[in-house]
Structure formats: structure tokens, C-alpha cells
Write a protein that holds these residues in place. Sequence first.
Motif, short mmCIF file in Angstrom:
data_model
loop_
_atom_site.label_atom_id
_atom_site.label_comp_id
_atom_site.label_asym_id
_atom_site.label_seq_id
_atom_site.Cartn_x
_atom_site.Cartn_y
_atom_site.Cartn_z
N LEU A 1 2.88 10.00 -7.50
CA LEU A 1 3.75 10.30 -8.95
C LEU A 1 2.53 10.47 -9.90
CD1 LEU A 1 6.29 10.56 -10.07
CD2 LEU A 1 6.41 7.92 -10.46
N GLN A 2 1.59 9.80 -10.13
CA GLN A 2 0.56 9.83 -11.00
C GLN A 2 -0.17 11.18 -11.15
OE1 GLN A 2 -3.11 7.59 -10.80
NE2 GLN A 2 -2.96 7.02 -13.11
N LEU B 1 3.01 5.36 -5.97
CA LEU B 1 2.45 5.42 -7.49
C LEU B 1 1.46 6.51 -7.66
CD1 LEU B 1 2.40 1.74 -8.34
CD2 LEU B 1 3.88 3.44 -9.25
N LEU B 2 0.57 6.51 -6.62
CA LEU B 2 -0.60 7.59 -7.01
C LEU B 2 -0.33 8.89 -6.86
CD1 LEU B 2 -3.67 5.56 -5.69
CD2 LEU B 2 -2.84 5.43 -8.10
N ILE C 1 9.20 5.17 -14.98
CA ILE C 1 8.01 5.65 -15.14
C ILE C 1 7.96 7.14 -15.82
CG2 ILE C 1 5.83 6.85 -14.01
CD1 ILE C 1 6.28 4.42 -12.10
N CYS D 1 0.82 -1.22 -0.12
CA CYS D 1 -0.21 -0.17 0.02
C CYS D 1 0.81 1.27 -0.06
CB CYS D 1 -0.84 0.07 1.30
SG CYS D 1 -2.24 -1.12 1.06
N ALA E 1 1.80 1.68 -3.42
CA ALA E 1 0.63 2.24 -4.21
C ALA E 1 0.52 3.80 -3.81
CB ALA E 1 -0.66 1.38 -3.66
N GLU E 2 0.73 3.94 -2.58
CA GLU E 2 0.58 5.51 -2.50
C GLU E 2 1.71 6.55 -3.16
OE1 GLU E 2 -1.70 7.02 -0.57
OE2 GLU E 2 -0.76 8.95 -0.75
#
Lengths: 415, 415
Positions: free
Chosen positions: B164-165, B161-162, B199, B155, B158-159
Motif C-alpha cells: 500500500l505504501q 502495508l508496504l 490510511i 508478516c 506487513a507485506e
Amino acid sequence: MEPIIKSQLDTDYYKISMGNHVFLHHPDIEVEYALTNRTKKVPLAEHVDVDELREQLDYARTIRMAEDELGYLANIRVSNDGQQFLFSQSYIGFLRQNRLPAYELSVRDGQFDLKFGKGDRWASAIYWETIALPIITELYTRALIKNMTRFEKDCLIAEGLLRLQKKIGILRKYPDITFIEFGTRRRYSGWWQDQVVQILVNEMPMQFLGTSNVYLAKKYGIPAIGTIAHEEDMVYAGLAGNDNDAVRNAHQRLLNDWWDLYGWDLSIALTDTFGSSFFFQNMTEEQARKWKGLRQDSGNPFEFGEQAIKFYMNYGIDPREKLIVFSDGLDVNAIIALADRFRGRIHFTFGWGTNLTNDLGLPTLSLVIKAVKANGNGLVKLSDNLAKAIGAPEDVERYKRIFGYENIFTQECRY
Amino acid sequence: MEPIIKSQLDTDYYKISMGNHVFLHHPDIEVEYALTNRTKKVPLAEHVDVDELREQLDYARTIRMAEDELGYLANIRVSNDGQQFLFSQSYIGFLRQNRLPAYELSVRDGQFDLKFGKGDRWASAIYWETIALPIITELYTRALIKNMTRFEKDCLIAEGLLRLQKKIGILRKYPDITFIEFGTRRRYSGWWQDQVVQILVNEMPMQFLGTSNVYLAKKYGIPAIGTIAHEEDMVYAGLAGNDNDAVRNAHQRLLNDWWDLYGWDLSIALTDTFGSSFFFQNMTEEQARKWKGLRQDSGNPFEFGEQAIKFYMNYGIDPREKLIVFSDGLDVNAIIALADRFRGRIHFTFGWGTNLTNDLGLPTLSLVIKAVKANGNGLVKLSDNLAKAIGAPEDVERYKRIFGYENIFTQECRY
């Protein structure tokens, strides 16, 4: 082609419990099934290629049940008697050689016209529902993410993980809330359902009771959970043909047959096939005392719970010895609100589907595959939500009269 | 033991450009370095085991530069002359046999007392800074996540990644904003920095100019970016000893030496070692014309930009031919605000560190390893933020007088 279904156990447990019943007691009945996309605004056949769907369905037909899988099923025991097996040896033998029968697939008005079981026996066709639904759903998933970059796909999974983390964080504050994963048919993907189950096994073993998915139950050594679906009621009634009394009595016959076969272990009654009002009039005191509880699958769950408590109390039964399994379109808020309403009044647990296994921020579908004919007779489900009713309009009206159905509640199916 | 540093190229490019300069022109100077944890509230030695730190530092000392890595550096060309190599062959030969020298490590008041270079040559000790910092930071990361479950760790990623997104989504709306990844020293982990760079390479190739990390630049075939750090100014001044004029003149000498060695390619001047006010008085018109631009690393970046524009205009130079590299504690909001302020007035780009490579929701540290002595003389950095000043208090006061330093701006270092 990356197959979506790779094991015949990658299905709902109730298909096995019903499959054994049908194989033993109704081996010669023919039942037809049809797909309905209740999310009509999504022209599914424009997203999913019909040939890819065919390829997946064809692949699923080639899968045999492996010996370790048969052994797993053969070894499930009756709970109050560790010596007795739940499923018959003859049924295990049948499963060893059984194949999914042929299907009919075409495209009409942007939707798939998908039918199973025409000319086939119920005992074989019954397995298609929970094989075809995850196939179609995952093909839809693949279509939705087709043009995403690798990073965007990773972010989607990241979003799914964080949403799951939030659910877990909230539910941990309610240690008396338990739940079962019921999301096979509408899962984002088989891989993702596996992740979700694995995470729940590790993160909340006291609250996560098990899964309806037999493959995952076996893989993670957790209970496979499920009992019975609407189709049994529908077929029992449908076979009664034009005899209204026999249609009405079919439900009692099924309750008795089911109890005779499985007894207490699988005695969670599904109440809404012909409306729960009828169910509560029809279930006898003896049945109410013996059966473990009820599954709520449509309509207003709060009203249902109140009705169920009243029902038991009218028979002088303490509702705190009975269980309701709520399984209709749940999310965390609904689960908590239901627990708050019924805590200390009746046992409850939650069969949690789409919102547990397909909550990554992408649109979801409300797809169903329902039994539509038995030995040529049209089948009917009324349910406590008219948006979920199944059957030809004239048959539905006839059933409403037969069962004294007065409910007018209609609610769009989110999942 | 899972090594954190596995390659001698897993470092900042400016260590190579400075390393070549030091090797060629100052091979016999001795420079000492010391670690400072500016995040004093975190007792680092209570989180990170001193023996694990020792093990990682010892491992880093065993790494040799591989032949493909030496070949990569040897082949970097001067940009306006594809025939000429940027780094000398003798330097490549030196790197082939160079090892990180010994270090001194102890624990005092919950903090690490970590020193490099005592009795060693600058030419060898210079590499420790950007090797030791990611080691300490990643050991801190490991300590923070030590008791997390596998799911909680997932998680966290995941945090990341989001987050960065979200950064990418916002910056895509500003296609004239470009940036460089400068986060090696304070990255969450080497693996995560690699993910981030991969990425960015795929998601925004037009805006992502490159990375300061030589290993990742090589791996992804993108520019390795960096020029010079404060230590060169500090050592040049420090070597002047008690001669105040020589201390003051050291900065000019360095600008000339650097230009003579590298010319236009690495001509981004770092302005704040002794305060940017001094810098803008000291840089000559000829230098202002020749040099590509300036790096802003402390103080108020808006005021700095205005000063820089005025500086160039006073010499009759069009600021729109010059570049500012902002590199001080950036986040998306600061980047956009700076771009909005300076768009069309001067070129800009952003050297984005901690908030790019260590933004997963966990606390971060502001760790630095700075040169503290050169041939026994104490070294001083003033900077445009007194919270970033380095040196013994009496030396700092002396340097303030020498450089006419009047700035009183102090701001806690977030990163």
C-alpha cells in the motif's frame, strides 16, 4: 516522558557476571567511563535533545531491582552442579540496594560528552554502559521517526518484520547455525527488541540459543548469555600503572581470576583487548584445554578462526571440542560464510547485535561507552581493528610495544 | 464464531441507491441470485467449510440496521439542494424492519452452490450480494492463513502495508489522479479494508475521494460512492420476456427511471451490460448532456475512453465536462496508463477494488453473485468481456442478436 529503561535487568548479562566479580574481588577500584560516537558524521546532540537524555538517565537512576528480578539472578545455577549458585548471595544483597551513580553530561561540537564513574566505585558504575547505550540509541530512533505519520511508522515496523522474516527464512536452510541475540545496546527500541526475541523464540527455537538481555531471558524463559567484556582486561592492565611487565601479566591474572570464580560456565575468553596475536601467545595449554572457547569481536573473523584452530592444534587439542562465538558486526551473509568456512572444524555460534535488533531501514550508529580510567590511570584497548582502539594516543603506542602488537588492520565500524 | 459482517451498512452504497429504487418502483418483482466462482481452478468448498459459511450467512440474517445507521442514510442530501433527501422516508422505514431472506446452500463438485431470492422479493434479496461476497472471501482468507504462525500472519500484514505504501508513493507523483475504494466484496478482510481506508484518509486526502463501503464512509466521515449495477439492466430486460423489442428498449426505460428518481447525483451510467457499442448507440443526446458520466467495467478501457470521447464529440458535447469512472480490475500501472492517455481530454477517476483491499501476496478469487432470474425469466449480462457474460447459453445468444453484439474480446478475470 515515556521511560526507555524500565528494569535494571534490561541490560546485558555480562554486566551481571562482571558485576559479581568486581563486587567480590575489586570493590574499591574507581573506574571512569566515557561515551564515544564512532559514527562521527552524525552530530548526535543535534538529533537528540540533551534535556530528554538527562531525563531518561535520571529516570534510570531511580529504578531499583525488583525482588522477582533479584530472585531470578540468585537462582541461576552452575551448570555441572545444579546445587551451586553462580552468583554470590552477598552480591544479590548488594544489587538490592545499588543505584546507578551520578553522570556528567554536556554537549561539545554537536556530540554528547557523557561520563560515568568519576569518584565512584567500579562495582556501581559498571552498570551504566548497557543502560545508557540503549537510552541514547532509542532517543535517536525517536528523533528519526518524529515527523513520520502513523502509517509511515507502521510501514517501518512492517519493513523490520519482513527483513527479520527473510533472515529467518535463510537461516532455516542452515540448521547447524545457532545464534544469540546480542543487540540490547544498539536496538531500534526496547519494544522492538522484545518483538524480535519473541518471534525468534517461536519461529526458530532450535537455532536461537538465547539473548544477552537479562530481562528478555527472564520474560521468555530462555538462557541469558554472556561472559566478560574488554573493560576487565583494560582495568587489570591499567591498575599496573607504569610497570610494563605487570601490564603484560594482567591478562593472565584476569584469566585465572575469572576461571577461579566461574570455572567452565563462563569460560569464553575475549581475545582482542590487546590484540589476538598476544592472546594466542599468552593463553597456556592448560587454559586452552579447560576453557570452553573464545569470542571474536574485531578484525578478520576468517583469519581469526584459522588462528584459533592452529592454536588448539599446536597444543594437541581437538578444535572440534572448542567453540568460537563470533560477535563483530554480523549479518546473515557473514554468518553463513563463517559457518561454511568452519563447519566440521571447530564449533561456532554467533552473537548477533545491531543487524538483528536495529534493521528496519533507518540509519544506525556505532556508539560505545568504554572504561577510560581506573584509579586515575588511563585505560587502553587495542583490538584487532585499529578503528576500535581506545585510549590516549601515547598510551596506545606504549601498549602496542608492551604487547608486541603488529596488526595494522583498520575497518570502519558499521555498528 | 467471529462474525464477518457486523453491520448492515458494511455493504456497497449502490445497494442502497438501487434498494431505494427497487423498493419504490418494483416492490413486487422476484429476483433470484446465484454465486459463481470464476476462479474455477480453486475448489472453494475444499478450502471453506460449508458449515462455517452457513453460520456466517445465518449471523448476517440476524443483523438489524441500527438507528444511527438509518439516520445516516436518511440524512444524505441531494447535492444541488441541501434541503432534499436522496432516499425516501418510506424506504428508511422499510430498511428498519428488513431482514436478509433465506438462502439455499449446497456443495457441488468442490464449489458452493449458493442461491438467494427464490420466492423472495427483489427489494429484500438485493442486499445479499455484497454481504455474502465479503463473507465468502474472508472465509477463504481465513483458510489460507489457518496454518500460519502469528509471525507469518504479521508478516502478511506487513507485506500489505508496504504494498500500500508503494501504491501511495507512486500515486502521489500524479496529483490529478483520484480514486475511490471499491473493494468491499473481495477484500482480504473487513479489518484490513478498514485499515486501508483509514490510511488513505490520512495519507492522501486530496486524491482519495471516498469509498463504496457505507459503514466505512460513515465511520471516517468521507463520501459513500456508488450508483447502479448491472442487475437493474438485467432485470428490466428480463421482465420483457419474449418480446425482443421490449428487451432492447428496457435499457432506455431504466436510464429514464433512474434519472427521474435521482437526477444528476447518481447519473453515472454503466455501459456494458449489453455491450458498450449498444450503449453508445442507445443513449440519447439529451441523456449524454445531462448525465454526469459513464462507468467502464469490462473490455479494453483505452478503447472505451476513445469511444466515449467520440460519442460525446459526435453530439457536440465537450468531453472535458464529462467523467469516466474506470472500475475493471485496476492496479497502479493501469491507473497511471489510463490517466496518461486521457489527461486533459475527459475527466476520469478510478473505482479501485481487489488490488487495493486484497493485495497482501495471497491468491485472490474472482467471485460474483449475479441476478439470474426475474419473475422466472432468465437474465443475461453480455459485458465487453465475454468471460464476464452471465446467462444460459441460448439466452446469451438471443441477447447478442437483439443488441447487435459483435464484440469478441475475452479476457480471464483476475479479480
